[in-house]
Design a protein around this motif. Sequence first.
Motif, short mmCIF file in Angstrom:
data_model
loop_
_atom_site.label_atom_id
_atom_site.label_comp_id
_atom_site.label_asym_id
_atom_site.label_seq_id
_atom_site.Cartn_x
_atom_site.Cartn_y
_atom_site.Cartn_z
N PRO A 1 0.83 -1.21 0.00
CA PRO A 1 0.00 0.00 0.00
C PRO A 1 0.87 1.26 0.00
CG PRO A 1 -0.80 -1.58 1.62
CD PRO A 1 0.51 -2.10 1.14
N ALA A 2 0.41 2.28 -0.70
CA ALA A 2 1.14 3.55 -0.75
C ALA A 2 0.84 4.34 0.52
CB ALA A 2 0.73 4.35 -1.99
N SER A 3 1.40 3.86 1.64
CA SER A 3 1.08 4.44 2.94
C SER A 3 2.22 4.17 3.91
CB SER A 3 -0.21 3.84 3.50
OG SER A 3 -0.05 2.44 3.73
N PHE A 4 2.16 4.84 5.05
CA PHE A 4 3.15 4.60 6.10
C PHE A 4 3.10 3.14 6.55
CE2 PHE A 4 4.48 4.53 10.56
CZ PHE A 4 5.67 5.23 10.52
N ASP A 5 1.89 2.61 6.73
CA ASP A 5 1.76 1.22 7.14
C ASP A 5 2.31 0.27 6.08
OD1 ASP A 5 0.62 1.91 9.54
OD2 ASP A 5 -1.45 1.60 8.88
N GLY A 6 2.15 0.63 4.81
CA GLY A 6 2.72 -0.19 3.75
C GLY A 6 4.23 -0.27 3.86
N GLY A 7 4.86 0.87 4.17
CA GLY A 7 6.30 0.86 4.37
C GLY A 7 6.71 0.04 5.57
N LEU A 8 5.93 0.17 6.66
CA LEU A 8 6.20 -0.65 7.85
C LEU A 8 6.14 -2.14 7.53
CD1 LEU A 8 4.21 1.04 10.78
CD2 LEU A 8 6.69 0.76 10.63
#
Length: 329
Positions: free
Chosen positions: A214-221
């Motif tokens: 996902p293109a999101s902070f959680d995706g990076g996590l």
Amino acid sequence: MERPTIYSLAEQLRISPSTVSRAFSDPGKVRRELREQILLAAEKAGYYPHNAARALSTGRSGLVGVLMPDVTNPFFPQLLSGLIKAARRREAELLFIDSAEASQSETRLVARVQGQVDAFIFASPRSPVEDLVSAIGNKPVTCINRIVEGVSSTYVDDDDAILGAVAHLRMLGHERVALVGGPSNSWTAQRRAAAALSAASSLGIELVHLGSFPASFDGGLQSAPAVVRSRATAVLAFDDVSAFGVVSGLAAMGLHVPGDVSVVGCDDVPFASMMTPQLTTITAPVRQVAEAAVDLLYRLIQHGVAEAGTVIPFRSAFVVRGTTSARPA
């Protein structure tokens, strides 16, 4: 005191009323210096276009629908701000639609509002554009960050900047780089992944594609454990928000950026230069992209299919900051 009109402004500036009208409705046909004089005089006089009257005379509402996938991603508020300013220079307002990254909802959402707007701008749509165009009938449409045959669009060309980012990592000694991809239904994510793979191949670097996130902070996590398992010493993230998540996820696992792992983002959102260390990233001319998209749309409104299919690219640039350093020993 009488309300100012295009006629009183024209008399004040000693120009024709039609020139004053075009300064608002079709600014591309008025010399920049003259348009600025007209806008300044209008502001001082308290003149503003009357959208209701225009709707009665032209059949247009003065509203443009804008579809975006996720307003919480800091890239899109920048883009939306540019679209708002460009639209208002043409006497238009925006009706904003957030699909919340749900591609299955996009067609339904635009169909619900198509009767209220004059035209649409699809910014990074996740659905097939052909489906969206079908849902809006014969309304003019332009795309941002998606190229579709027969549809006017403007997009950010990241290819050279991504090559610059990979070359920078190679110069720092990195031989294995992890790619944290964006959503699988994102045209931009597909282009960036292809550019990264091509750059790595040409420069002799091993690129480990960790998949779509996902293109999101959680995706990076979510991607951080995969980054560690890949044994990569550097990361290319789909966008800055994903890169923020990667940095945080690595920190939670006891790894430091850039001492242990270098990280590169993309988009240069405002927070990229506010974090510590500042994010090495790829910057895009977002305001120019927005202006071009609105300009393309109004050329379509005024000239119809003769203007359809125009594609305008804008090049991004690689920016070195604090999240990249030499490969650790």
